[in-house]
Design a protein around this motif. Sequence first.
Motif, mmCIF file in Angstrom:
data_model
loop_
_atom_site.group_PDB
_atom_site.id
_atom_site.type_symbol
_atom_site.label_atom_id
_atom_site.label_comp_id
_atom_site.label_asym_id
_atom_site.label_seq_id
_atom_site.Cartn_x
_atom_site.Cartn_y
_atom_site.Cartn_z
ATOM 1 N N TRP A 66 -3.832 -8.056 3.528
ATOM 2 C CA TRP A 66 -4.053 -7.379 2.249
ATOM 3 C C TRP A 66 -5.090 -6.280 2.432
ATOM 4 O O TRP A 66 -6.012 -6.399 3.223
ATOM 5 C CB TRP A 66 -4.588 -8.350 1.199
ATOM 6 C CG TRP A 66 -3.630 -9.396 0.770
ATOM 7 C CD1 TRP A 66 -3.457 -10.635 1.322
ATOM 8 C CD2 TRP A 66 -2.718 -9.323 -0.321
ATOM 9 N NE1 TRP A 66 -2.491 -11.329 0.648
ATOM 10 C CE2 TRP A 66 -2.024 -10.554 -0.369
ATOM 11 C CE3 TRP A 66 -2.422 -8.355 -1.262
ATOM 12 C CZ2 TRP A 66 -1.055 -10.823 -1.321
ATOM 13 C CZ3 TRP A 66 -1.456 -8.621 -2.213
ATOM 14 C CH2 TRP A 66 -0.788 -9.849 -2.244
ATOM 15 N N LYS A 67 -4.953 -5.246 1.616
ATOM 16 C CA LYS A 67 -5.928 -4.157 1.604
ATOM 17 C C LYS A 67 -6.197 -3.812 0.144
ATOM 18 O O LYS A 67 -5.263 -3.736 -0.655
ATOM 19 C CB LYS A 67 -5.372 -2.943 2.349
ATOM 20 C CG LYS A 67 -6.339 -1.812 2.458
ATOM 21 C CD LYS A 67 -5.733 -0.689 3.293
ATOM 22 C CE LYS A 67 -6.695 0.470 3.390
ATOM 23 N NZ LYS A 67 -6.078 1.605 4.075
ATOM 24 N N LYS A 68 -7.453 -3.608 -0.158
ATOM 25 C CA LYS A 68 -7.794 -3.232 -1.531
ATOM 26 C C LYS A 68 -7.753 -1.708 -1.637
ATOM 27 O O LYS A 68 -8.456 -1.008 -0.912
ATOM 28 C CB LYS A 68 -9.185 -3.751 -1.894
ATOM 29 C CG LYS A 68 -9.456 -3.717 -3.384
ATOM 30 C CD LYS A 68 -10.840 -4.228 -3.706
ATOM 31 C CE LYS A 68 -10.760 -5.671 -4.097
ATOM 32 N NZ LYS A 68 -12.038 -6.155 -4.638
ATOM 33 N N GLU A 69 -6.878 -1.209 -2.523
ATOM 34 C CA GLU A 69 -6.757 0.223 -2.781
ATOM 35 C C GLU A 69 -7.046 0.480 -4.248
ATOM 36 O O GLU A 69 -6.394 -0.113 -5.115
ATOM 37 C CB GLU A 69 -5.345 0.736 -2.450
ATOM 38 C CG GLU A 69 -5.092 0.932 -0.993
ATOM 39 C CD GLU A 69 -3.790 1.696 -0.711
ATOM 40 O OE1 GLU A 69 -2.966 1.897 -1.633
ATOM 41 O OE2 GLU A 69 -3.610 2.071 0.444
ATOM 42 N N ASN A 70 -8.012 1.322 -4.499
ATOM 43 C CA ASN A 70 -8.396 1.656 -5.879
ATOM 44 C C ASN A 70 -8.644 0.406 -6.711
ATOM 45 O O ASN A 70 -8.212 0.310 -7.856
ATOM 46 C CB ASN A 70 -7.336 2.546 -6.532
ATOM 47 C CG ASN A 70 -7.147 3.856 -5.798
ATOM 48 O OD1 ASN A 70 -8.132 4.473 -5.372
ATOM 49 N ND2 ASN A 70 -5.918 4.268 -5.618
ATOM 50 N N HIS A 86 -0.558 -4.750 3.052
ATOM 51 C CA HIS A 86 -0.500 -3.774 4.130
ATOM 52 C C HIS A 86 0.563 -4.196 5.152
ATOM 53 O O HIS A 86 1.471 -3.443 5.444
ATOM 54 C CB HIS A 86 -1.870 -3.650 4.788
ATOM 55 C CG HIS A 86 -1.993 -2.489 5.715
ATOM 56 N ND1 HIS A 86 -3.184 -2.110 6.242
ATOM 57 C CD2 HIS A 86 -1.085 -1.623 6.222
ATOM 58 C CE1 HIS A 86 -3.008 -1.057 7.031
ATOM 59 N NE2 HIS A 86 -1.740 -0.749 7.037
ATOM 60 N N LYS A 103 -7.374 -2.563 -6.380
ATOM 61 C CA LYS A 103 -6.223 -3.457 -6.518
ATOM 62 C C LYS A 103 -5.802 -3.972 -5.146
ATOM 63 O O LYS A 103 -5.692 -3.191 -4.191
ATOM 64 C CB LYS A 103 -5.061 -2.704 -7.171
ATOM 65 C CG LYS A 103 -3.835 -3.527 -7.442
ATOM 66 C CD LYS A 103 -2.758 -2.690 -8.135
ATOM 67 C CE LYS A 103 -1.521 -3.506 -8.418
ATOM 68 N NZ LYS A 103 -0.474 -2.725 -9.082
ATOM 69 N N TRP A 104 -5.571 -5.287 -5.040
ATOM 70 C CA TRP A 104 -5.104 -5.866 -3.788
ATOM 71 C C TRP A 104 -3.628 -5.558 -3.605
ATOM 72 O O TRP A 104 -2.801 -5.888 -4.448
ATOM 73 C CB TRP A 104 -5.308 -7.384 -3.776
ATOM 74 C CG TRP A 104 -6.738 -7.756 -3.556
ATOM 75 C CD1 TRP A 104 -7.612 -8.239 -4.492
ATOM 76 C CD2 TRP A 104 -7.467 -7.677 -2.329
ATOM 77 N NE1 TRP A 104 -8.831 -8.469 -3.913
ATOM 78 C CE2 TRP A 104 -8.777 -8.128 -2.586
ATOM 79 C CE3 TRP A 104 -7.148 -7.271 -1.033
ATOM 80 C CZ2 TRP A 104 -9.759 -8.189 -1.590
ATOM 81 C CZ3 TRP A 104 -8.121 -7.320 -0.058
ATOM 82 C CH2 TRP A 104 -9.411 -7.773 -0.337
ATOM 83 N N ILE A 155 0.836 -1.199 0.000
ATOM 84 C CA ILE A 155 0.000 0.000 0.000
ATOM 85 C C ILE A 155 0.871 1.250 0.000
ATOM 86 O O ILE A 155 2.021 1.218 0.413
ATOM 87 C CB ILE A 155 -0.997 0.019 1.185
ATOM 88 C CG1 ILE A 155 -0.267 0.050 2.526
ATOM 89 C CG2 ILE A 155 -1.970 -1.142 1.094
ATOM 90 C CD1 ILE A 155 -1.195 0.265 3.728
ATOM 91 N N GLU A 210 0.596 4.174 1.724
ATOM 92 C CA GLU A 210 0.948 4.707 3.042
ATOM 93 C C GLU A 210 0.684 3.667 4.112
ATOM 94 O O GLU A 210 -0.387 3.057 4.140
ATOM 95 C CB GLU A 210 0.145 5.974 3.327
ATOM 96 C CG GLU A 210 0.540 7.113 2.395
ATOM 97 C CD GLU A 210 -0.001 8.445 2.859
ATOM 98 O OE1 GLU A 210 -0.180 8.633 4.070
ATOM 99 O OE2 GLU A 210 -0.239 9.283 1.987
ATOM 100 N N ASP A 244 -12.725 -5.915 1.402
ATOM 101 C CA ASP A 244 -11.639 -5.007 1.057
ATOM 102 C C ASP A 244 -10.425 -5.209 1.953
ATOM 103 O O ASP A 244 -9.425 -4.504 1.834
ATOM 104 C CB ASP A 244 -12.108 -3.553 1.117
ATOM 105 C CG ASP A 244 -12.657 -3.163 2.485
ATOM 106 O OD1 ASP A 244 -12.880 -4.051 3.338
ATOM 107 O OD2 ASP A 244 -12.883 -1.955 2.695
#
Length: 181
Positions: free
Chosen positions: A163-167, A173, A169-170, A87, A89, A135
């Motif tokens: 994992w974190k979904k950003e925009n 984190h 996309k996996w 990610i 940040e 997410d």
Amino acid sequence: MKRINLNKSIFVTALVIGALVVISFSNSSKSKKVTIDYKSSVVSYFGTNSVTKADLVKQAKLIDIADRRFETKWKNKNPKGISEEYIVEGAVFMKPGVKPRLGRADIEKEFTESVKGVDRVEFYQDELEFYGEMDVAFQRCHMLGFVDTKKEHTFEGSYIILWKKENGKWLIHYDMFNSDK
């Protein structure tokens, strides 16, 4: 009151595990669970949304693709590309014996060294759990590391990834691993 100083990696590990426990139990009376087999692993959803087995397969495939991207970037000796799998940040990478690497720049430095000693890695998912709005995901895996001149792997280990979904996309984190041998 006595103040306790925790090693930062222990604190982060406890924080991640604590967050997963809170997620698991915060809506336990309303929680739904859906489970499937995917390749050689178990994939589950814990939350209050209506999630189908097809939804789980779709998201499991996306994380599987992310694992393969990571492997390819390692094989191509691309530490900047590897760091971009985290990610933007708040990314954390922890390995035994060193302080946690915080942020993409620090993670890139770590992998600049790591790709020198190991030519390629292979990841094998054992368990994948999705939470909330699908997410956030927790993945438990094992991995093998190879030096291409040798047919047998040179090290093996276990890891967990949050994992974190950003925009859409996996991305990784928290990434924590140990080397078994």
